[in-house]
Design an enzyme around this catalytic site. Structure first.
Site, PDB file in Angstrom:
ATOM      1  N   THR A   1       0.866  -1.162   0.000  1.00  0.00           N
ATOM      2  CA  THR A   1       0.000   0.000   0.000  1.00  0.00           C
ATOM      3  C   THR A   1       0.904   1.212   0.000  1.00  0.00           C
ATOM      4  O   THR A   1       2.106   1.078   0.190  1.00  0.00           O
ATOM      5  CB  THR A   1      -0.885  -0.047   1.277  1.00  0.00           C
TER       6      THR A   1
ATOM      7  N   THR B   1      -4.057   1.555  -2.551  1.00  0.00           N
ATOM      8  CA  THR B   1      -3.320   0.300  -2.675  1.00  0.00           C
ATOM      9  C   THR B   1      -3.765  -0.538  -3.857  1.00  0.00           C
ATOM     10  O   THR B   1      -4.862  -0.359  -4.398  1.00  0.00           O
ATOM     11  CB  THR B   1      -3.491  -0.517  -1.378  1.00  0.00           C
TER      12      THR B   1
ATOM     13  N   GLU C   1      -7.491  -7.172  -4.575  1.00  0.00           N
ATOM     14  CA  GLU C   1      -8.158  -6.883  -3.311  1.00  0.00           C
ATOM     15  C   GLU C   1      -9.205  -7.915  -2.918  1.00  0.00           C
ATOM     16  O   GLU C   1      -9.666  -7.908  -1.769  1.00  0.00           O
ATOM     17  CB  GLU C   1      -8.817  -5.502  -3.364  1.00  0.00           C
TER      18      GLU C   1
ATOM     19  N   SER D   1     -10.645  -3.583   5.214  1.00  0.00           N
ATOM     20  CA  SER D   1      -9.280  -3.093   5.045  1.00  0.00           C
ATOM     21  C   SER D   1      -8.706  -2.683   6.394  1.00  0.00           C
ATOM     22  O   SER D   1      -9.443  -2.445   7.355  1.00  0.00           O
ATOM     23  CB  SER D   1      -9.280  -1.883   4.107  1.00  0.00           C
TER      24      SER D   1
END
Length: 581
Positions: free
Chosen positions: A389, A407, A428, A460
């Protein structure tokens, strides 16, 4: 927008008048701005934008697109993230309020996503399917996020702000040893992890230390976005290129997914701590809740910690050993709550106020042990009654602040580059609970609250945070680092407020991390004294030195002025400089 009530004061009244003053001497007086950025290119561009009269959001937009060029392992067009914003002068000013905002531009699961999409016929997780290749990507949010931030708060033109990124993509930038090393590692890591051939090598094998790296396809994409705005990425030529490649390789993202995507303005998590207001990320981030929990629990246990330190000193134990164990005890409880309660608040009811309330946290600290380790297996969430990130921090000359973390997830995301467009896609989808109780790539266990569902945003740890003191910015802070983001931001804030460190000392200090599982494991970076390690091992901990534990970017206001610091763990650049209106 979340409006934080503050006391009307004569100083605030004068400040509001000064915003509209036409006094000539005021107009030419220099003001101070600060940036803390992950690389030298983004730092240079952010400073240039502020010196050209842009505000903090303008600088954030320009530097975010620059990072998509010069920091390809994390800066991105094909990912997503969060922005925490303090903007007293970027809106209609009201003398009795200060406004804090939070923009969620996290990726979303495609419409075709299913809860068991990464499980085999025996309901076991298929290795790497959620991490590598065409089905690992959520619908990107970065371009829409910065577009919406600019539409609401920007002052310079969108086209102007994208020019630095376009120039760097066309003319190239000199590759650092760190980027070259990470690209080489990633190319080897993904080599045997996707049944479908990946094209990462075709685009990024020429990332060599000291060489100029040009990205002509990315330059064309950035030019389209500069001219057409977010519409190009979500409905135009770039959208068509993205979907064409997804369809060719059994990816899930469609034109409908892209056309439906919107970033969301949410109320930030706001907690009071030691006379300060901590403003941070709400769900689908776990960061804001976790950081406020850690700070408040530490404050509630301050007397017991002091007693433990005194007793430890008499027994010959080092202070660092006791504090490391204490942090581990707090963090176990936070990560147990994270796994059980947290997910996308558009899909589940996340009890934010209860989780950060003093009364709830008072019940959580009752079982904290100072002389032995709490059992991870018995660590349950509290009962509520009815690593790649990048982060940057910016403060402009009027005190507006942006804390932004975004990210691709793993370095270089899924290993998929959109052909004809030149940008990397995220992976993700691994941040969902692919199977409740099974850890993701960062070792974090999730529950049903974070299960996969169409159009849902994955949980997250990103924690862009702003700390206010006396109704002004004191700190702008954040970091990459996967699950260690939360503990890194927490320790940085404590280093400043309780340990009295400067900005640079606070970000460079050793950090420790514990996340419930692996059982009794404390990670650290860069190093712990030998005696501290011995004492922790005697207590029953296993220790792991992490090669990487964040890259904190911190701006700090002190009595003598602003300080800006970039973590020595990374290659960031920070600056404090004068700007004129």
């Amino acid at each position: 927008m979340y409006k934080l009530k503050i006391q009307k004061t004569f100083a605030v009244f004068l400040f509001s008048i000064s915003l509209f003053s036409v006094n000539a001497s005021w107009a030419i007086d220099p003001k101070t701005a600060a940036v803390a950025m992950p690389d030298k290119y983004s730092a240079e561009v952010a400073a240039q934008i502020l010196q050209q009269g842009g505000n903090a959001v303008d600088a954030a937009v320009a530097s975010a697109f620059v990072l998509a060029v010069t920091y390809p392992e994390a800066g991105n067009l094909g990912g997503g993230g969060f922005m925490t914003l303090y903007a007293p002068t970027l809106q209609t000013y009201e003398a009795d309020t200060l406004a804090v905002h939070f923009l969620d531009y996290r990726e979303k699961a495609p419409l075709a996503a299913t809860q068991d999409m990464y499980l085999d016929n025996n309901k076991q997780v298929i290795p790497y399917k959620s991490l590598v290749g065409y089905q690992a990507s959520g619908v990107p949010g970065t371009v829409m996020g910065f577009w919406q931030a600019h539409q609401r708060f920007g002052s310079l033109s969108w086209q102007q702000l994208l020019q630095p990124a376009i120039k760097l993509a066309k003319q190239g930038f000199k590759v650092s040893p760190q980027i070259a090393s990470r690209a080489k590692w990633f190319q080897e890591w993904i080599a045997n992890k996707s049944p479908t051939p990946l094209n990462f090598k075709d685009y990024f094998s020429s990332l060599k230390t000291g060489k100029v790296f040009k990205q002509p396809e990315l330059a064309q994409t950035l030019t389209r976005i500069a001219n057409l705005g977010a519409k190009d990425f979500y409905q135009g030529q770039t959208a068509k290129l993205l979907v064409k490649q997804m369809q060719k390789h059994d990816g899930l993202i469609t034109l409908e997914d892209l056309a439906k995507y919107q970033a969301v303005w949410r109320e930030p998590v706001v907690g009071m701590w030691k006379g300060r207001t901590v403003v941070s990320a709400p769900p689908p981030s776990s960061g804001g809740i976790a950081i406020v929990q850690l700070l408040k629990m530490k404050e509630q246990l301050a007397d017991k910690l002091n007693q433990a330190l005194l007793q430890g000193k008499k027994a010959g134990l080092s202070e660092q050993t006791i504090k490391t164990h204490f942090y581990a005890e707090l963090e176990k409880r936070v990560y147990a709550d994270r796994a059980h309660y947290l997910g996308d608040s558009d899909f589940i009811d996340v009890p934010i106020k209860q989780l950060i309330s003093d009364s709830y946290l008072a019940t959580r600290i009752k079982t904290v042990l100072f002389d032995e380790i709490s059992e991870s297996e018995t660590m349950k969430p509290g009962k509520i009654e009815s690593p790649e990130t990048t982060h940057f921090s910016i403060v402009d000359g009027h005190g507006n602040a942006v804390s932004n973390t975004y990210t691709l997830n793993m370095p270089f995301g899924s290993g998929v580059v959109i052909e004809g467009a030149g940008f990397l896609m995220n992976d993700e989808m691994d941040d969902f609970s692919t199977k409740p109780g099974v850890a993701n790539v960062f070792g974090v266990v999730g529950g049903t609250a974070n299960a996969i569902a169409p159009e849902k945003r994955m949980l997250s740890s990103m924690s862009p945070t702003i700390v206010l003191k006396d109704d002004e910015v004191e700190m702008v802070v954040g970091t990459p680092g996967g699950s260690t983001i939360i503990t890194s931001v927490f320790q940085t804030i404590v280093n400043v407020v309780e340990e009295g460190m400067t900005a640079q000392q606070a970000v460079d200090a050793p950090r420790v991390h514990h996340q419930l599982l692996p059982k009794d494991q404390i990670a650290y970076n860069p190093e712990l004294p030998g005696l501290v390690k011995e004492e922790l091992e005697v207590m029953g901990y296993t220790l792991k030195k992490n090669d990487y534990m964040g890259d904190v970017q911190l701006i700090l206001k002190t009595q003598s002025g602003w300080q800006a610091a970039s973590d020595n763990r990374g290659e960031g650049v920070s600056k404090v400089f004068e700007v004129k209106d």
